[in-house]
Design a protein around this motif. Structure first.
Motif, mmCIF file in Angstrom:
data_model
loop_
_atom_site.group_PDB
_atom_site.id
_atom_site.type_symbol
_atom_site.label_atom_id
_atom_site.label_comp_id
_atom_site.label_asym_id
_atom_site.label_seq_id
_atom_site.Cartn_x
_atom_site.Cartn_y
_atom_site.Cartn_z
ATOM 1 N N ALA A 51 59.336 15.154 27.573
ATOM 2 C CA ALA A 51 60.517 15.818 28.137
ATOM 3 C C ALA A 51 60.291 16.204 29.590
ATOM 4 C CB ALA A 51 60.874 17.047 27.308
ATOM 5 N N LEU B 276 60.934 13.313 32.114
ATOM 6 C CA LEU B 276 62.289 12.773 32.234
ATOM 7 C C LEU B 276 63.015 13.394 33.433
ATOM 8 C CD1 LEU B 276 63.369 12.824 28.466
ATOM 9 C CD2 LEU B 276 62.507 10.878 29.802
ATOM 10 N N THR C 46 68.607 14.735 31.606
ATOM 11 C CA THR C 46 68.213 13.839 30.519
ATOM 12 C C THR C 46 67.611 14.674 29.400
ATOM 13 O OG1 THR C 46 67.726 12.128 32.133
ATOM 14 C CG2 THR C 46 66.880 11.801 29.924
ATOM 15 N N SER C 47 67.840 14.277 28.163
ATOM 16 C CA SER C 47 67.298 15.015 27.025
ATOM 17 C C SER C 47 66.662 14.055 26.024
ATOM 18 C CB SER C 47 68.386 15.844 26.342
ATOM 19 O OG SER C 47 69.415 14.998 25.866
ATOM 20 N N LEU C 48 65.614 14.540 25.364
ATOM 21 C CA LEU C 48 64.937 13.782 24.317
ATOM 22 C C LEU C 48 65.611 14.130 23.004
ATOM 23 C CD1 LEU C 48 62.531 11.936 23.531
ATOM 24 C CD2 LEU C 48 61.178 14.003 23.248
ATOM 25 N N THR C 49 66.267 13.131 22.400
ATOM 26 C CA THR C 49 67.077 13.405 21.214
ATOM 27 C C THR C 49 66.427 12.966 19.898
ATOM 28 O OG1 THR C 49 68.225 11.277 21.473
ATOM 29 C CG2 THR C 49 69.202 13.222 22.541
ATOM 30 N N TYR D 25 60.845 6.651 21.436
ATOM 31 C CA TYR D 25 61.477 7.929 21.738
ATOM 32 C C TYR D 25 62.887 7.635 22.237
ATOM 33 C CZ TYR D 25 56.759 9.790 21.473
ATOM 34 O OH TYR D 25 55.510 10.138 21.032
ATOM 35 N N VAL E 133 66.123 8.732 24.332
ATOM 36 C CA VAL E 133 66.487 9.578 25.469
ATOM 37 C C VAL E 133 67.982 9.400 25.757
ATOM 38 C CG1 VAL E 133 66.125 10.036 27.921
ATOM 39 C CG2 VAL E 133 64.194 9.398 26.446
ATOM 40 N N SER F 93 71.321 10.374 28.316
ATOM 41 C CA SER F 93 71.649 10.791 29.682
ATOM 42 C C SER F 93 73.125 10.537 29.941
ATOM 43 C CB SER F 93 70.806 10.008 30.691
ATOM 44 O OG SER F 93 71.209 10.303 32.011
ATOM 45 N N GLY G 99 74.989 13.793 22.768
ATOM 46 C CA GLY G 99 74.081 14.322 23.762
ATOM 47 C C GLY G 99 74.133 13.561 25.072
ATOM 48 N N GLY G 100 74.928 12.566 25.238
ATOM 49 C CA GLY G 100 74.999 11.858 26.519
ATOM 50 C C GLY G 100 75.757 10.563 26.369
ATOM 51 N N GLN H 146 72.114 5.944 25.990
ATOM 52 C CA GLN H 146 70.990 6.192 25.081
ATOM 53 C C GLN H 146 69.928 5.128 25.318
ATOM 54 O OE1 GLN H 146 72.138 7.288 21.113
ATOM 55 N NE2 GLN H 146 70.259 6.484 20.239
#
Length: 216
Positions: A116, A119, A123-126, A152, A154, A156, A190-191, A194
């Motif tokens: 995290a 990044l 941006t978030s780690l989902t 992983y 991610v 955004s 979340g964004g 992906q």
């Protein structure tokens, strides 16, 4: 007229009138006494040697009996400690089992935090799908051994510069491999974008908390 030489006598003349048989008898008695004394001396010497050997054997037997008694005492004490020895053996087995089962133990927070933190903003780690590596191998370098690998996810709101993002992740000290896998555009939780990233950590992330300590 020639002179006759004078006869000079040193003393009164002596004649041994003892019979030959008496002389021989006395010689035999003298020889017999010598043999008797010789045999008696040999008997005495033999008795001394036998007594010394007996005394040595007696002392050796006493020492052997003492050593055997001490050995029996120690064996009795060891028998009394059999339960403790069994418990210690069980403890060693369980400790070894735990070390093998938990050899790849690590804390999740530092791993997730490292990803995290690399990044870009916004941006978030989902999510992630990873597998743990093998147990540490004695003598192997944990910095090059695979410790945790997988993908992983991610999210955004805007397209990411994947090259810069991958370089940032590869710069993490515990990462030995990182690359992009896929990207999906459109509305996602979340964004709007992906990304799937493949990341492999080395074994320095392992806690080593359950490793068996080497005996000094």
């Amino acid at each position: 007229m020639a002179r006759q030489p004078d006869l000079v006598f040193a003393g009164a003349p002596r004649v041994n009138l003892m019979p030959r048989s008496e002389i021989e008898r006395r010689e035999r008695e003298s020889l017999t006494r010598k043999w008797v004394w010789g045999v008696l001396g040999a008997v005495v010497l033999t008795c001394v040697v036998i007594a010394a050997a007996y005394a040595f054997t007696l002392v050796a037997n006493i020492r052997l009996a003492s050593a055997q008694a001490q050995t029996n005492t120690l064996l009795t004490e060891l028998a009394g400690l059999s339960d403790i020895n069994s418990a210690l053996a069980t403890q060693r087995e369980l400790t070894q089992f735990r070390a093998e089962a938990m050899g790849a133990d690590f804390a999740w927070s530092p791993v997730v935090g490292a990803i995290a933190g690399a990044l870009p903003p916004g941006t978030s780690l989902t999510g992630f799908n990873v597998v743990s590596g093998g147990d540490p191998v004695p003598g192997a370098d944990p910095k090059t051994a695979v410790g945790l690998s997988g993908t992983y996810t991610v999210a955004s709101a805007t397209p990411l510069d994947m090259a810069a993002t991958i370089r940032a992740i590869r710069a993490i000290p515990t990462v030995i491999y990182a690359d992009g896998k896929s990207v999906t555009g459109g509305a996602t939780k979340g964004g709007d974008y992906q990304y799937q990233l493949t990341v492999t950590f080395n074994q320095t992330i392992y806690s080593g908390q359950y490793a068996v300590k080497a005996a000094k």
